[in-house]
Write a protein that holds these residues in place. Structure first.
Motif, PDB file in Angstrom:
ATOM      1  N   ASP A 119      39.637  41.627  37.483  1.00  0.00           N
ATOM      2  CA  ASP A 119      39.227  41.684  38.884  1.00  0.00           C
ATOM      3  C   ASP A 119      39.479  40.380  39.633  1.00  0.00           C
ATOM      4  O   ASP A 119      39.262  40.308  40.846  1.00  0.00           O
ATOM      5  N   HIS A 120      39.945  39.362  38.924  1.00  0.00           N
ATOM      6  CA  HIS A 120      40.244  38.089  39.569  1.00  0.00           C
ATOM      7  C   HIS A 120      41.742  37.797  39.625  1.00  0.00           C
ATOM      8  O   HIS A 120      42.164  36.914  40.379  1.00  0.00           O
ATOM      9  N   MET A 121      42.530  38.526  38.848  1.00  0.00           N
ATOM     10  CA  MET A 121      43.976  38.253  38.815  1.00  0.00           C
ATOM     11  C   MET A 121      44.835  39.453  39.162  1.00  0.00           C
ATOM     12  O   MET A 121      46.056  39.335  39.292  1.00  0.00           O
ATOM     13  N   GLY A 122      44.247  40.653  39.330  1.00  0.00           N
ATOM     14  CA  GLY A 122      45.046  41.854  39.538  1.00  0.00           C
ATOM     15  C   GLY A 122      46.015  41.748  40.694  1.00  0.00           C
ATOM     16  O   GLY A 122      47.157  42.218  40.618  1.00  0.00           O
ATOM     17  N   GLY A 123      45.585  41.116  41.794  1.00  0.00           N
ATOM     18  CA  GLY A 123      46.441  41.008  42.966  1.00  0.00           C
ATOM     19  C   GLY A 123      47.666  40.150  42.759  1.00  0.00           C
ATOM     20  O   GLY A 123      48.646  40.268  43.505  1.00  0.00           O
ATOM     21  N   LEU A 124      47.640  39.280  41.741  1.00  0.00           N
ATOM     22  CA  LEU A 124      48.805  38.447  41.458  1.00  0.00           C
ATOM     23  C   LEU A 124      50.012  39.284  41.055  1.00  0.00           C
ATOM     24  O   LEU A 124      51.155  38.953  41.379  1.00  0.00           O
ATOM     25  N   ILE A 125      49.747  40.387  40.339  1.00  0.00           N
ATOM     26  CA  ILE A 125      50.833  41.126  39.693  1.00  0.00           C
ATOM     27  C   ILE A 125      50.845  42.601  40.063  1.00  0.00           C
ATOM     28  O   ILE A 125      51.537  43.391  39.417  1.00  0.00           O
ATOM     29  N   ALA A 126      50.110  43.001  41.093  1.00  0.00           N
ATOM     30  CA  ALA A 126      50.090  44.404  41.510  1.00  0.00           C
ATOM     31  C   ALA A 126      51.515  44.881  41.782  1.00  0.00           C
ATOM     32  O   ALA A 126      52.301  44.198  42.426  1.00  0.00           O
ATOM     33  N   GLY A 127      51.830  46.069  41.255  1.00  0.00           N
ATOM     34  CA  GLY A 127      53.175  46.604  41.410  1.00  0.00           C
ATOM     35  C   GLY A 127      54.171  46.016  40.438  1.00  0.00           C
ATOM     36  O   GLY A 127      55.376  46.253  40.559  1.00  0.00           O
ATOM     37  N   GLY A 128      53.688  45.216  39.486  1.00  0.00           N
ATOM     38  CA  GLY A 128      54.574  44.638  38.481  1.00  0.00           C
ATOM     39  C   GLY A 128      55.467  43.526  38.992  1.00  0.00           C
ATOM     40  O   GLY A 128      56.558  43.296  38.447  1.00  0.00           O
ATOM     41  N   LYS A 129      55.006  42.828  40.033  1.00  0.00           N
ATOM     42  CA  LYS A 129      55.837  41.756  40.578  1.00  0.00           C
ATOM     43  C   LYS A 129      54.988  40.545  40.927  1.00  0.00           C
ATOM     44  O   LYS A 129      53.755  40.617  40.989  1.00  0.00           O
ATOM     45  N   ASN A 130      55.665  39.435  41.158  1.00  0.00           N
ATOM     46  CA  ASN A 130      55.033  38.203  41.596  1.00  0.00           C
ATOM     47  C   ASN A 130      54.746  38.348  43.088  1.00  0.00           C
ATOM     48  O   ASN A 130      55.655  38.320  43.914  1.00  0.00           O
ATOM     49  N   ASN A 131      53.477  38.543  43.440  1.00  0.00           N
ATOM     50  CA  ASN A 131      53.112  38.828  44.828  1.00  0.00           C
ATOM     51  C   ASN A 131      52.860  37.580  45.669  1.00  0.00           C
ATOM     52  O   ASN A 131      52.700  37.686  46.891  1.00  0.00           O
ATOM     53  N   PHE A 132      52.824  36.421  45.024  1.00  0.00           N
ATOM     54  CA  PHE A 132      52.633  35.153  45.745  1.00  0.00           C
ATOM     55  C   PHE A 132      53.780  34.217  45.369  1.00  0.00           C
ATOM     56  O   PHE A 132      53.578  33.202  44.699  1.00  0.00           O
ATOM     57  N   PRO A 133      54.992  34.559  45.792  1.00  0.00           N
ATOM     58  CA  PRO A 133      56.189  33.882  45.283  1.00  0.00           C
ATOM     59  C   PRO A 133      56.287  32.404  45.616  1.00  0.00           C
ATOM     60  O   PRO A 133      56.989  31.659  44.923  1.00  0.00           O
ATOM     61  N   LYS A 134      55.613  31.956  46.652  1.00  0.00           N
ATOM     62  CA  LYS A 134      55.718  30.549  47.052  1.00  0.00           C
ATOM     63  C   LYS A 134      54.487  29.740  46.651  1.00  0.00           C
ATOM     64  O   LYS A 134      54.391  28.552  46.976  1.00  0.00           O
ATOM     65  N   ALA A 135      53.563  30.362  45.951  1.00  0.00           N
ATOM     66  CA  ALA A 135      52.297  29.699  45.634  1.00  0.00           C
ATOM     67  C   ALA A 135      52.337  28.999  44.280  1.00  0.00           C
ATOM     68  O   ALA A 135      52.869  29.532  43.304  1.00  0.00           O
ATOM     69  N   GLU A 136      51.756  27.812  44.254  1.00  0.00           N
ATOM     70  CA  GLU A 136      51.431  27.187  42.973  1.00  0.00           C
ATOM     71  C   GLU A 136      50.245  27.939  42.391  1.00  0.00           C
ATOM     72  O   GLU A 136      49.326  28.319  43.117  1.00  0.00           O
ATOM     73  N   LEU A 137      50.248  28.159  41.085  1.00  0.00           N
ATOM     74  CA  LEU A 137      49.184  28.922  40.434  1.00  0.00           C
ATOM     75  C   LEU A 137      48.461  28.024  39.447  1.00  0.00           C
ATOM     76  O   LEU A 137      49.085  27.401  38.584  1.00  0.00           O
ATOM     77  N   TYR A 138      47.129  27.938  39.587  1.00  0.00           N
ATOM     78  CA  TYR A 138      46.321  27.089  38.723  1.00  0.00           C
ATOM     79  C   TYR A 138      45.321  27.941  37.941  1.00  0.00           C
ATOM     80  O   TYR A 138      44.552  28.716  38.531  1.00  0.00           O
ATOM     81  N   ILE A 139      45.314  27.789  36.622  1.00  0.00           N
ATOM     82  CA  ILE A 139      44.372  28.484  35.741  1.00  0.00           C
ATOM     83  C   ILE A 139      43.986  27.512  34.635  1.00  0.00           C
ATOM     84  O   ILE A 139      44.837  26.760  34.128  1.00  0.00           O
ATOM     85  N   ASP A 140      42.738  27.539  34.224  1.00  0.00           N
ATOM     86  CA  ASP A 140      42.299  26.662  33.148  1.00  0.00           C
ATOM     87  C   ASP A 140      43.049  26.977  31.848  1.00  0.00           C
ATOM     88  O   ASP A 140      43.230  28.129  31.478  1.00  0.00           O
ATOM     89  N   ARG A 141      43.480  25.925  31.184  1.00  0.00           N
ATOM     90  CA  ARG A 141      44.280  26.071  29.964  1.00  0.00           C
ATOM     91  C   ARG A 141      43.564  26.890  28.886  1.00  0.00           C
ATOM     92  O   ARG A 141      44.177  27.659  28.142  1.00  0.00           O
ATOM     93  N   ARG A 142      42.248  26.743  28.800  1.00  0.00           N
ATOM     94  CA  ARG A 142      41.498  27.465  27.760  1.00  0.00           C
ATOM     95  C   ARG A 142      41.542  28.967  27.991  1.00  0.00           C
ATOM     96  O   ARG A 142      41.599  29.759  27.040  1.00  0.00           O
TER      97      ARG A 142
END
Length: 325
Positions: free
Chosen positions: A152-175
């Protein structure tokens, strides 16, 4: 578990939003007036904005889902339903959870906190419409901070099987990246977590410039990461701070009905309940003592409030959204 710093929760704002300037919203009085005029419900894209120093923070929502009353280990379903009914968050099928996202703007960068469920849970998928209401397209977002890798926090990133934020830097904790892309952990996980494992693999595949970050750090001047490990191995929050004002987006530290009064109540999706409880036991008193202004993903829209100590009991105090000069 790493200690969080006192500065992580400092807010010079007194209770009641003094010093934070609200600049827009979709108040329920407007909705009610429209319904009275038309005689039928009105579809409204909810937006609410607040100023934190030079920043404009906009609360958006991807939609909602009703979580079954037995999804809260630590209390039986009847107790949860009773509490939800008292707080007006009960629905026939469970506790109403919102999926709030937050857009941070300072005139130079647009940073989005989380990307919503995008139709993978409940009645969701409204984030693109909410951004459109601001005149924004997904490719105008400069950065996305994902607080943790639940669907519920990342679904919009990949909806439709594609990169939906093509110009965005993406930050996620390494762990979290390590946990949710580990085949052994996926093989041993229950069915309800499988979508999160699958989506995490897609995020890594579709976002080759993903930045797996370590601990508390500044993402952009005035925007920094707060370590809230517990709900997931790399669960994080985001602090926005400028001009003596601050707002902390705490993601899944606080759920409707059970928090902050009861840190011994959990949510089905939490993997490490002991760590989640320990973090809440430390976070809630700190937030209450500092009067920290908080934004929470699953609280009723726009998810803005404070943790307050009331006769020895912690409770959620909704922040005043009345316009201020």
């Amino acid at each position: 578990m790493a200690e969080f710093s006192r500065r992580s929760f400092v807010s010079t704002l007194p209770l009641g939003l003094a010093g934070a300037s609200l600049i827009a919203g979709a108040p329920t009085t407007v909705i009610a007036a429209a319904q009275a005029a038309t005689g039928s419900p009105v579809s409204v894209t909810p937006l609410a904005q607040i100023r934190i120093g030079r920043f404009t923070v906009t609360a958006l929502t991807d939609g909602y889902a009703d979580m079954p009353f037995d999804y809260f280990p630590g209390r039986d379903a009847a107790e949860v339903e009773k509490a939800a009914t008292a707080q007006f968050t009960a629905r026939p099928s469970g506790v109403r959870f919102l999926f709030n996202q937050y857009l941070i703007e300072d005139g130079q960068r647009r940073i989005l906190i989380d990307a919503g469920a995008a139709g993978s849970i409940g009645q969701t998928g409204q984030l693109p419409q909410a951004l459109s209401a601001l005149g924004l397209k997904l490719d105008e977002i400069d950065a996305v901070i994902v607080t943790h890798l639940h669907q519920d926090h990342m679904g919009g990133l990949i909806a439709g099987g594609k990169n939906n934020f093509p110009k965005a830097e993406l930050y996620i904790d390494r762990r979290d990246v390590a946990h949710w892309t580990d085949p052994a952990k996926r093989n041993g996980a229950p069915d309800f977590l499988q979508p999160s494992f699958k989506m995490a693999e897609e995020v890594v595949r579709l976002y080759p410039k993903l930045q797996a970050i370590d601990g508390e750090r500044e993402i952009s001047p005035g925007v920094s990461i707060v370590d809230l490990t517990g709900h997931t191995p790399g669960h994080i929050g985001v602090r926005v701070e400028d001009g003596g004002q601050s707002l902390i987006m705490v993601s899944d530290m606080i759920f409707p009905v059970v928090h902050p009064a009861a840190t011994d109540v959990f949510f089905l999706f939490e993997q490490d309940r002991e760590a989640a409880k320990a973090m809440r036991d430390r976070f809630f008193p700190m937030a209450a003592s500092e009067g920290a202004l908080i934004a929470a993903t699953h609280m009723p829209f726009p998810g803005l409030g404070r943790v307050v100590a009331d006769r020895g009991q912690m409770r959620w105090q909704v922040a005043d959204w009345a316009l201020q000069n």
